[in-house]
Design an enzyme around this catalytic site. Structure first.
Site, PDB file in Angstrom:
ATOM      1  N   ASP A  44       0.825  -1.214   0.000  1.00 13.81           N
ATOM      2  CA  ASP A  44       0.000   0.000   0.000  1.00 13.81           C
ATOM      3  C   ASP A  44       0.864   1.272   0.000  1.00 13.81           C
ATOM      4  O   ASP A  44       1.765   1.420   0.837  1.00 13.81           O
ATOM      5  CB  ASP A  44      -0.906  -0.024   1.249  1.00 13.81           C
ATOM      6  CG  ASP A  44      -2.008   1.016   1.177  1.00 13.81           C
ATOM      7  OD1 ASP A  44      -1.690   2.220   1.050  1.00 13.81           O
ATOM      8  OD2 ASP A  44      -3.183   0.634   1.233  1.00 13.81           O
ATOM      9  N   ARG A  46       0.385   4.132   0.968  1.00 13.51           N
ATOM     10  CA  ARG A  46       0.263   5.044   2.117  1.00 13.51           C
ATOM     11  C   ARG A  46       1.090   4.603   3.320  1.00 13.51           C
ATOM     12  O   ARG A  46       1.174   5.315   4.314  1.00 13.51           O
ATOM     13  CB  ARG A  46      -1.216   5.142   2.533  1.00 13.51           C
ATOM     14  CG  ARG A  46      -2.118   5.674   1.442  1.00 13.51           C
ATOM     15  CD  ARG A  46      -3.574   5.405   1.755  1.00 13.51           C
ATOM     16  NE  ARG A  46      -3.872   3.962   1.797  1.00 13.51           N
ATOM     17  CZ  ARG A  46      -5.058   3.448   2.076  1.00 13.51           C
ATOM     18  NH1 ARG A  46      -6.065   4.251   2.354  1.00 13.51           N
ATOM     19  NH2 ARG A  46      -5.244   2.148   2.077  1.00 13.51           N
TER      20      ARG A  46
HETATM   21 CO    CO Z   1      -2.608  -3.260   2.650  1.00 13.88          CO
END
Ligand code: CO
Length: 212
Positions: A44, A46
């Site tokens: 991910d 982020r």
């Molecule tokens: Co994830």
């Protein structure tokens, strides 16, 4: 300027900043690495390990994949663990999951995900192992968050099952394995405080690969 071009401008600025503070910064960086941590996290965008840990290049050996899984037959993650433990001699191995994880969400969705099915199956297996606890959580979001945590815990156990970790721990008393969750909405790192010694003892009653 497009973001793509901006990246190279950013890089120039970063090089200038680093060398202004220490003219030998990159010369030293090129010599060798002695990371104390192996970090296994989600792909991910982020969840950026160095930023949230406040560490510099050279301090963390990193592996990322969808939903931070440690799969027995995945040569990639197994090579990373083996190299980090036997050659880099890391002192800590961290599995870091995160709330709002798309991979975990997908595994809770009754849908054919194509090529992702066998990957996400590992998370469904975590659900099955803990279904009594998870099914007792009425709130869907709370259940989702709990599955994120339990997934981290199970991946830590998968690391403890490896010969590299078991043998190194007997010989050196490291690495310890830790489970973390990154709470994206607050930027906070949460230590799940997994009892490593207890988990190791429990795992070795079945998965002992130390020859002892
Ligand atoms: Co994830």
């Amino acid at each position: 300027m497009t973001l793509y071009k901006q990246v190279f401008e950013n890089n120039k600025k970063w090089v200038n900043e680093k060398t202004a503070a220490n003219k030998d910064y990159f010369t030293n960086l090129a010599k060798e690495q002695h990371p104390e941590f192996l970090y296994i996290g989600c792909s991910d965008s982020r969840v950026t390990a160095e930023d949230m840990m406040g560490v510099e290049p050279g301090q963390v050996f990193i592996h990322r994949n969808v939903a931070n899984l440690v799969v027995n037959t995945d040569l990639n993650v197994m090579s990373v663990i083996n190299y980090a433990v036997r050659h880099l001699k890391v002192k800590h191995i961290i599995v870091c999951g995160h709330y709002n994880c798309g991979g975990v969400k997908a595994a809770m969705t009754p849908m054919d995900m194509g090529i992702l099915n066998p990957w996400l199956r590992n998370i469904r297996d975590v659900y099955r192992l803990h279904k009594t606890e998870l099914n007792a959580i009425a709130d869907e979001n709370a259940r989702y968050n709990r599955l994120v945590e339990l997934n981290v815990q199970e991946q830590c156990i998968n690391i403890i099952k490896t010969a590299a970790v078991q043998q190194s721990y007997i010989a050196n008393k490291y690495p310890a394995v830790h489970g973390w969750v990154f709470d994206i909405a607050h930027g906070k790192l949460i230590d799940l405080n997994i009892n490593f010694d207890e988990a190791l003892k429990d795992i070795q009653s079945i998965y002992n690969l130390t020859g002892k």
